[in-house]
Design a protein around this motif. Structure first.
Motif, PDB file in Angstrom:
ATOM      1  N   THR A 153       0.907  -1.192   0.006  1.00 43.97           N
ATOM      2  CA  THR A 153      -0.128   0.019  -0.170  1.00 43.97           C
ATOM      3  C   THR A 153       0.760   1.343  -0.034  1.00 43.97           C
ATOM      4  O   THR A 153       2.009   1.228   0.593  1.00 43.97           O
ATOM      5  CB  THR A 153      -0.872   0.000   1.233  1.00 43.97           C
ATOM      6  N   TYR A 195      -2.094   0.482  -4.626  1.00 42.53           N
ATOM      7  CA  TYR A 195      -1.754  -1.026  -4.285  1.00 42.53           C
ATOM      8  C   TYR A 195      -0.987  -1.608  -5.382  1.00 42.53           C
ATOM      9  O   TYR A 195      -1.025  -1.374  -6.440  1.00 42.53           O
ATOM     10  CB  TYR A 195      -3.096  -1.541  -3.892  1.00 42.53           C
ATOM     11  N   ALA A 251      -4.853   6.185  -1.928  1.00 43.72           N
ATOM     12  CA  ALA A 251      -3.982   4.990  -1.936  1.00 43.72           C
ATOM     13  C   ALA A 251      -3.810   4.416  -3.242  1.00 43.72           C
ATOM     14  O   ALA A 251      -4.630   4.357  -4.014  1.00 43.72           O
ATOM     15  CB  ALA A 251      -4.636   4.031  -0.825  1.00 43.72           C
TER      16      ALA A 251
END
Length: 116
Positions: free
Chosen positions: A21, A80, A78
């Motif tokens: 992440t 990933y 975010a």
């Protein structure tokens, strides 16, 4: 000042999985194309995967071979990197950055170790 923080690394056996992440505390990633890079030992940092601002376009290094998936969640600010079928050659420190990368956004990275 925007900072990028990577997390989710660890030690796994060959064939294992990890999900990395990248977040930006106090800043925003939503307006930038993003990418993941990795570096092992004294080797040069190399490109792993990238994703467009919308998330509709992704690109991967040839060594990924369908094992990794990059994604982003704008609501969570975010990005990933889901990694499956990990191999010892995937060992290294993984970093996120805007794409193309800029010096000021290199963070501490997150260590991925693949060994039996």
């Amino acid at each position: 000042q925007v900072q990028l923080v990577e997390s989710g690394g660890g030690k796994v056996q060959p064939g294992g999985s990890l999900k990395l992440t990248c977040t930006s505390p106090g800043g925003t990633l939503t307006a930038n194309p993003m990418a993941w890079f990795r570096q092992e030992g004294g080797q040069a940092r190399e490109f792993v995967a990238s994703i467009s601002v919308s998330g509709a376009k992704t690109s991967y290094a040839s060594f990924v071979k369908g094992r990794f998936t990059i994604s982003r969640d704008k609501a969570k600010n975010a990005v990933y990197l889901e990694m499956n079928s990990l191999e010892p050659g995937d060992t290294g420190v993984y970093y996120c950055n805007v794409n193309p990368p800029t010096t000021r956004y290199w963070g501490q990275g997150t260590q991925v170790s693949v060994s039996s």
